[in-house]
Motif scaffolding. Sequence first.
Motif, mmCIF file in Angstrom:
data_model
loop_
_atom_site.group_PDB
_atom_site.id
_atom_site.type_symbol
_atom_site.label_atom_id
_atom_site.label_comp_id
_atom_site.label_asym_id
_atom_site.label_seq_id
_atom_site.Cartn_x
_atom_site.Cartn_y
_atom_site.Cartn_z
ATOM 1 N N ALA A 1 0.052 6.716 6.947
ATOM 2 C CA ALA A 1 0.142 5.851 5.766
ATOM 3 C C ALA A 1 0.681 4.461 6.074
ATOM 4 O O ALA A 1 0.385 3.512 5.343
ATOM 5 N N ALA B 1 -2.789 1.892 2.707
ATOM 6 C CA ALA B 1 -3.522 2.012 1.441
ATOM 7 C C ALA B 1 -3.758 0.636 0.815
ATOM 8 O O ALA B 1 -4.773 0.410 0.159
ATOM 9 N N ASP B 2 -2.823 -0.295 1.043
ATOM 10 C CA ASP B 2 -2.953 -1.646 0.492
ATOM 11 C C ASP B 2 -3.853 -2.534 1.333
ATOM 12 O O ASP B 2 -4.393 -3.526 0.847
ATOM 13 N N PRO C 1 -6.692 -1.568 3.808
ATOM 14 C CA PRO C 1 -7.581 -0.714 4.610
ATOM 15 C C PRO C 1 -8.390 -1.491 5.646
ATOM 16 O O PRO C 1 -8.808 -0.928 6.661
#
Length: 101
Positions: free
Chosen positions: A31, A51-52, A54
């Motif tokens: 992550a 996630a912010d 990719p």
Amino acid sequence: MNRTYISDALKAIDSTVKVQGFIENLRNSKAMAFIVLKDITGKLQITVEKADHPELVDTIDQLTPDSVITVVGKVMANDYVKMGGIEMIPDTIQIESIAAP
């Protein structure tokens, strides 16, 4: 954008700067990724929430210690960061040279 030395970037909180240097340490988890970047003037932690961002995942997966990268991003104050309470949230990471693992 002109290169900013890390010692000057540490004083540029809430500003977007461009830094270049060697990767001293790299922790790449599922992550998050943490990169300790060093140049002749000091060290800076670069924090990537995958996630912010990719679009940065493939680039980060190629990195090895002692590789040379250019990073453009925002310098932020964060009390949880051990390296002086300052980190960079990157917008772009460009690989200049990959070191042999």
